[in-house]
Design an enzyme around this catalytic site. Sequence first.
Site, short mmCIF file in Angstrom:
data_model
loop_
_atom_site.label_atom_id
_atom_site.label_comp_id
_atom_site.label_asym_id
_atom_site.label_seq_id
_atom_site.Cartn_x
_atom_site.Cartn_y
_atom_site.Cartn_z
N GLU A 129 0.83 -1.19 0.00
CA GLU A 129 0.00 0.00 0.00
C GLU A 129 0.87 1.25 0.00
O GLU A 129 1.95 1.26 0.57
CB GLU A 129 -0.93 -0.03 1.22
CG GLU A 129 -1.74 -1.32 1.19
CD GLU A 129 -2.88 -1.36 2.18
OE1 GLU A 129 -2.85 -0.59 3.15
OE2 GLU A 129 -3.79 -2.16 1.96
N CYS A 182 3.48 8.43 1.12
CA CYS A 182 4.03 7.47 2.09
C CYS A 182 4.21 6.13 1.37
O CYS A 182 3.24 5.56 0.87
CB CYS A 182 3.06 7.33 3.26
SG CYS A 182 3.58 6.11 4.49
N CYS A 188 5.86 -5.23 15.86
CA CYS A 188 5.39 -4.25 16.85
C CYS A 188 3.93 -4.58 17.19
O CYS A 188 3.12 -4.82 16.30
CB CYS A 188 5.50 -2.84 16.29
SG CYS A 188 7.20 -2.40 15.85
N CYS A 212 0.82 -2.59 15.67
CA CYS A 212 0.80 -2.27 14.22
C CYS A 212 0.15 -3.39 13.42
O CYS A 212 0.50 -4.56 13.56
CB CYS A 212 2.23 -2.04 13.74
SG CYS A 212 2.34 -1.66 11.98
N CYS A 266 -1.17 5.68 9.99
CA CYS A 266 0.01 4.95 10.48
C CYS A 266 -0.41 3.66 11.16
O CYS A 266 -1.31 3.65 12.00
CB CYS A 266 0.76 5.75 11.55
SG CYS A 266 1.41 7.30 11.01
N1 SAH Z 1 8.99 0.11 10.17
C1 SAH Z 1 9.29 1.51 10.23
C2 SAH Z 1 8.50 2.29 9.20
C3 SAH Z 1 7.01 2.35 9.48
S1 SAH Z 1 6.66 3.92 10.08
C4 SAH Z 1 9.11 2.03 11.64
O1 SAH Z 1 8.62 1.29 12.47
O2 SAH Z 1 9.48 3.14 11.94
C5 SAH Z 1 5.12 3.71 10.76
C6 SAH Z 1 4.97 4.53 12.03
O3 SAH Z 1 3.64 4.29 12.51
C7 SAH Z 1 5.91 4.07 13.13
O4 SAH Z 1 6.42 5.18 13.83
C8 SAH Z 1 5.01 3.27 14.05
O5 SAH Z 1 5.47 3.31 15.37
C9 SAH Z 1 3.68 3.94 13.86
N2 SAH Z 1 2.54 3.05 14.10
C10 SAH Z 1 2.51 1.72 13.95
N3 SAH Z 1 1.29 1.26 14.28
C11 SAH Z 1 0.55 2.31 14.64
C12 SAH Z 1 -0.80 2.47 15.07
N4 SAH Z 1 -1.62 1.43 15.18
N5 SAH Z 1 -1.23 3.70 15.34
C13 SAH Z 1 -0.42 4.77 15.20
N6 SAH Z 1 0.85 4.69 14.78
C14 SAH Z 1 1.34 3.46 14.52
#
Ligand code: SAH
Length: 393
Positions: free
Chosen positions: A115, A148, A159, A162, A378
């Site tokens: 995506e 993005c 994580c 996520c 995100c």
């Molecule tokens: N893998 C990399 C790039 C992805 S960035 C990284 O982790 O940095 C995506 C961002 O969204 C990250 O800062 C992550 O912490 C945040 N994120 C992930 N899941 C989320 C959620 N459910 N709600 C809000 N932010 C989230």
Amino acid sequence: MLRAEWEVSIRGMVSSVSVMTDPAQNVLLGLNQAELHALVDDLGEPSYRASQLLEAVYRQRVESVDQILTLPQQLRSKLTGMGVSIGVAKIEKRFVSQDGTVRYLMGFSDGQSVETVWMPEGDGGETGDGSEVGESGNGRAWDRATICISSQVGCAVDCQFCLTALLGVKRNLTAGEIVGQVCAVLKDQKVSPPQDRINLVFMGMGEPFLNYDNFMKAVRLLVEEVGLAESRMTVSTAGIVSRIHDFGLEAVRPKLAISLNASNDEMRTRLMPLNRKWNLEKLMAAAREFPLRNRERITFEYVLLNGVNDSKEAANEVSELLRGMRAKVNLIALNPGPGIQFATPAEDRVAAFQQVLIRAGVPAYVRRPRGRDIFAACGQLKRTVEIATAPVP
Ligand code: SAH
């Protein structure tokens, strides 16, 4: 899981990703100037053909070799006959949010998809200045936009908050597939840098620093060939410390964002298991050593999970971690999703957390969620893949 077991499993994930073969063969997208020169040389063609290919693939963003009208018909047929294609990312689906955000499902030749998200007007805080741009007077409602992009199909980092993590990692994207997402969106939106102010964030699906070489090759192509400024790009990492060091040595590189998400090791290991391997001490040491350019700051992202990592004590710990650094914090209230066991904190809790940081002298911004209604925000990138592969009832 024991530490040793976990290390084996992440090593397994990393190596199994890097041995996967490049699915996109014989494609022009992803080739740089030197590689295109070698290609035309092999074909016995004059070297200016390489410039024509670069122009067609990255600037005009043509979709097939037949459309490269600067090449003689004979050469076009020859290339097609050899099975050479552009290798464009195919827009399979488009979801449009009430706030103007568009989530694209991009398909690749092997049937995998990722995506990519288009966010007109602003980026909700990636630039970090908290500014909002209104009507621009150029006949459209936005003055700048952020794309993005994804770096892997799925993600290995796991994580807990996520949605992408639920997919696991399927494979790395090639440099061409990373650049291809940008080209496809620019074309679909009928925009071109540098006339249009386009920011790029490597914050979609995947962990860019676990696909480092392809990610960096894509960066160089985006800067040199597509014409995007490195100063308008930000890459976010979950904290692959060894690569933070490498990244600091790059001559051309985006700005760095680090997903912090917790204020101490115990909390961070619970939320982000990779903290066992690269704990806060290692992560913060790498961040402190990171060679910043003039006026540059490191961004720390912090996803706020109600009652888990969003207390004032946690905010104090974050300000301690960042003391004296050229840094800023982007606060993101959790974007919810099915299968995610956390809740979104109320606005006043988010504001209270922000205030603690600001009083401690740490610049902190609350990011406005974009495209939550279409699962484009995100941590929400995954949904379409599920929907697209689910049997039709
Ligand atoms: N893998 C990399 C790039 C992805 S960035 C990284 O982790 O940095 C995506 C961002 O969204 C990250 O800062 C992550 O912490 C945040 N994120 C992930 N899941 C989320 C959620 N459910 N709600 C809000 N932010 C989230």
